[in-house]
Design an enzyme around this catalytic site. Sequence first.
Site, PDB file in Angstrom:
ATOM      1  N   ILE A 152       4.138   2.553   2.380  1.00 40.17           N
ATOM      2  CA  ILE A 152       4.872   1.295   3.242  1.00 40.17           C
ATOM      3  C   ILE A 152       6.210   1.189   3.105  1.00 40.17           C
ATOM      4  O   ILE A 152       6.705   0.408   4.204  1.00 40.17           O
ATOM      5  CB  ILE A 152       3.993  -0.003   2.631  1.00 40.17           C
TER       6      ILE A 152
ATOM      7  N   ILE B 217       3.112   7.990   6.079  1.00 40.53           N
ATOM      8  CA  ILE B 217       2.841   8.878   5.235  1.00 40.53           C
ATOM      9  C   ILE B 217       3.224  10.108   5.632  1.00 40.53           C
ATOM     10  O   ILE B 217       3.612  10.879   5.112  1.00 40.53           O
ATOM     11  CB  ILE B 217       1.357   8.743   4.680  1.00 40.53           C
ATOM     12  N   LYS B 218       2.787  10.499   6.847  1.00 35.81           N
ATOM     13  CA  LYS B 218       3.246  11.625   7.660  1.00 35.81           C
ATOM     14  C   LYS B 218       4.466  11.953   7.777  1.00 35.81           C
ATOM     15  O   LYS B 218       5.046  13.084   7.392  1.00 35.81           O
ATOM     16  CB  LYS B 218       2.517  11.694   8.924  1.00 35.81           C
TER      17      LYS B 218
ATOM     18  N   PRO C 120       0.694  -1.177  -0.180  1.00 36.42           N
ATOM     19  CA  PRO C 120      -0.026   0.130  -0.004  1.00 36.42           C
ATOM     20  C   PRO C 120       0.831   1.148   0.012  1.00 36.42           C
ATOM     21  O   PRO C 120       2.194   1.125   0.150  1.00 36.42           O
ATOM     22  CB  PRO C 120      -0.788  -0.091   1.106  1.00 36.42           C
ATOM     23  N   ILE C 121       0.299   2.379  -0.010  1.00 36.49           N
ATOM     24  CA  ILE C 121       0.712   3.852  -0.199  1.00 36.49           C
ATOM     25  C   ILE C 121       1.614   3.939   1.342  1.00 36.49           C
ATOM     26  O   ILE C 121       1.071   3.619   2.274  1.00 36.49           O
ATOM     27  CB  ILE C 121      -0.133   4.945  -0.563  1.00 36.49           C
TER      28      ILE C 121
ATOM     29  N   THR D 267       9.964   2.295  -1.966  1.00 34.09           N
ATOM     30  CA  THR D 267      10.858   2.755  -2.652  1.00 34.09           C
ATOM     31  C   THR D 267      12.253   2.699  -1.844  1.00 34.09           C
ATOM     32  O   THR D 267      13.222   2.416  -2.064  1.00 34.09           O
ATOM     33  CB  THR D 267      10.681   4.195  -2.828  1.00 34.09           C
ATOM     34  N   SER D 268      12.048   2.934  -0.497  1.00 34.44           N
ATOM     35  CA  SER D 268      13.226   2.645   0.350  1.00 34.44           C
ATOM     36  C   SER D 268      13.841   1.435   0.537  1.00 34.44           C
ATOM     37  O   SER D 268      15.178   1.280   0.297  1.00 34.44           O
ATOM     38  CB  SER D 268      12.728   3.094   1.873  1.00 34.44           C
TER      39      SER D 268
ATOM     40  N   GLU E 131      -0.435  13.723  -0.402  1.00 31.14           N
ATOM     41  CA  GLU E 131      -1.124  12.584   0.032  1.00 31.14           C
ATOM     42  C   GLU E 131      -1.629  12.994   1.308  1.00 31.14           C
ATOM     43  O   GLU E 131      -2.285  12.033   2.170  1.00 31.14           O
ATOM     44  CB  GLU E 131       0.388  11.534   0.365  1.00 31.14           C
TER      45      GLU E 131
ATOM     46  N   ASP F  94      10.229  -0.837  -7.482  1.00 30.11           N
ATOM     47  CA  ASP F  94       9.351  -0.539  -6.326  1.00 30.11           C
ATOM     48  C   ASP F  94       7.900  -0.736  -6.797  1.00 30.11           C
ATOM     49  O   ASP F  94       7.050   0.050  -6.022  1.00 30.11           O
ATOM     50  CB  ASP F  94       9.894   1.017  -5.817  1.00 30.11           C
TER      51      ASP F  94
END
Length: 215
Positions: A15, A139-140, A12-13, A18-19, A147, A86
């Site tokens: 999560i 996300i925060k 999910p968004i 990419t990292s 977002e 990713d």
Amino acid sequence: MAEVPFIAIEGPIGIGKTSLAKKLSVHFDFHLLKEIVEENPFLGKFYDDIDEWSFQTEMFFLCNRFKQLEDIEKKYLNEHKAVVADYHISKNMIFSKRTLQQDKFKKYEQIYHILTKDMPVPNMMIYLHASLDTVLARIKQRGREIEQNIKHSYLAQLASDYEDYMNHFETLHPDIPVIRINGDEKDFVKQQKDLNTIIKQVESHLNNQKAIVKQ
């Protein structure tokens, strides 16, 4: 199954896809394929009004991901150069099924299958998942302005959709290993030992694939 490693990371968004992709890319010296997100001109409007802007948003993602994979296949996979991505392009179906109205989804689905029928399929999948609280915190933490207006209910439903999708993926592709990582328990960004655990799992599957090819 392709001989050259092609690893896709999904979840999910927010999560941490990419990292983790960046860290695995550096460790294994694989080419890093990053999806285009913030360049999508419709995304901010989409999060404010999903019904109004979903089709434009999903079509932009689909066309750009198609082009990226086309280039990756030509420049890397066909040249026996390993890739870690990713995302997996089939995520488009996860989002579009949830956001598009039925008539638009049917049109979208037709275009999706035309574009992706010859696309390369990853030979390893890493699935990141976590509780809604963890996803919201991440996300925060990363602070993307577009977002910040995502509805919590949308994120919760998305997490459920991903779980269903990954279960279906394992049934559909029993020969493709799936590494499941619980983001509530593992923090591969801050904890090196957690990253090392994931690296060992990936190495194990890569070695298994090499052994199969040699047989």
